[in-house]
Scaffold this motif. Structure first.
Motif, mmCIF file in Angstrom:
data_model
loop_
_atom_site.group_PDB
_atom_site.id
_atom_site.type_symbol
_atom_site.label_atom_id
_atom_site.label_comp_id
_atom_site.label_asym_id
_atom_site.label_seq_id
_atom_site.Cartn_x
_atom_site.Cartn_y
_atom_site.Cartn_z
ATOM 1 N N TYR A 22 0.870 -1.175 0.000
ATOM 2 C CA TYR A 22 0.000 0.000 0.000
ATOM 3 C C TYR A 22 0.906 1.223 0.000
ATOM 4 C CZ TYR A 22 -4.165 -2.751 1.089
ATOM 5 O OH TYR A 22 -5.215 -3.636 1.025
ATOM 6 N N GLN A 32 -3.627 10.070 0.226
ATOM 7 C CA GLN A 32 -3.916 9.130 -0.855
ATOM 8 C C GLN A 32 -3.364 7.764 -0.476
ATOM 9 O OE1 GLN A 32 -5.494 9.829 -3.904
ATOM 10 N NE2 GLN A 32 -5.349 7.670 -4.429
ATOM 11 N N ASP A 34 -2.932 4.014 -2.161
ATOM 12 C CA ASP A 34 -3.027 3.177 -3.352
ATOM 13 C C ASP A 34 -2.502 1.801 -3.013
ATOM 14 O OD1 ASP A 34 -3.968 5.195 -5.195
ATOM 15 O OD2 ASP A 34 -1.969 6.073 -5.038
ATOM 16 N N SER A 38 -7.805 2.080 -4.786
ATOM 17 C CA SER A 38 -7.421 3.377 -4.217
ATOM 18 C C SER A 38 -8.503 3.984 -3.334
ATOM 19 C CB SER A 38 -7.098 4.365 -5.341
ATOM 20 O OG SER A 38 -5.977 3.930 -6.054
ATOM 21 N N GLU A 40 -8.995 7.909 -1.067
ATOM 22 C CA GLU A 40 -8.449 9.238 -0.844
ATOM 23 C C GLU A 40 -9.251 9.927 0.248
ATOM 24 O OE1 GLU A 40 -7.171 11.733 -4.277
ATOM 25 O OE2 GLU A 40 -8.750 13.059 -3.540
ATOM 26 N N GLY A 53 -13.448 6.962 -3.081
ATOM 27 C CA GLY A 53 -12.723 5.811 -3.607
ATOM 28 C C GLY A 53 -13.584 4.575 -3.686
#
Length: 125
Positions: A22, A32, A34, A38, A40, A53
Motif C-alpha cells: 500500500y 492518498q 493506493d 485506491s 483518498e 474511492g
C-alpha cells in the motif's frame, strides 16, 4: 515541513495469501492510499475529512479495499489514520509519524494473522 511525504506499508491479504503493498501519500490537502485499489481522504478545514474511492456508497473506501482482501481492521483504524495525518500536518514530524503509521498497519497485520483459523471459521473469514 515537507509539502508531501510518501511511504509504503505491507498488509497481508488472506484472500491471496501474500503481502500487498500500500502506497501512502500525505499532503496538506489529502491523504492518498493506493493498494490493490485506491482511497483518498481530503482535508476539510473546520470539518471532518471526506473519503472517496472504492465502493464509496458502502462505507469507508479504505476499509472496503481491506475487506475485499479479507482484512478486517478494528473500527478505530480509520480514525487513527486520520489523526496521524492531522498530526503530520500540524507538526511536520515526518519520520516519527511515518513510523507510527507503519506500526498502525502492523497492528492490522497482527489482527489478521491471529484471526480464528479452524475449519469452522474458514468459511466465514
Amino acid at each position: 515541513m515537507a509539502e508531501r511525504t510518501e511511504f509504503q506499508v505491507l498488509l497481508f491479504s488472506p484472500r491471496w495469501g501474500r503481502d500487498d503493498t500500500y502506497n501512502l501519500q500525505f499532503s496538506r490537502e489529502k491523504m492518498q492510499i493506493d493498494g490493490p485499489k485506491s482511497a483518498e481522504c481530503t482535508w476539510v478545514e473546520d470539518g471532518d475529512p471526506v473519503w472517496t474511492g472504492y465502493q464509496i456508497g458502502q462505507g469507508n473506501p479504505l476499509v472496503n479495499i481491506m475487506k475485499n482482501d479479507h482484512i478486517y481492521p478494528p473500527s478505530v483504524f480509520v480514525s487513527a489514520l486520520e489523526w496521524a495525518w492531522s498530526e503530520w500536518r500540524n507538526t511536520g514530524l515526518n519520520e516519527d509519524i511515518i513510523q507510527e503509521v507503519k506500526g498502525l498497519f502492523e497492528w492490522v497485520n497482527q489482527i489478521t494473522m491471529s484471526k480464528p483459523s479452524s475449519a469452522f471459521w474458514s468459511k466465514f473469514f
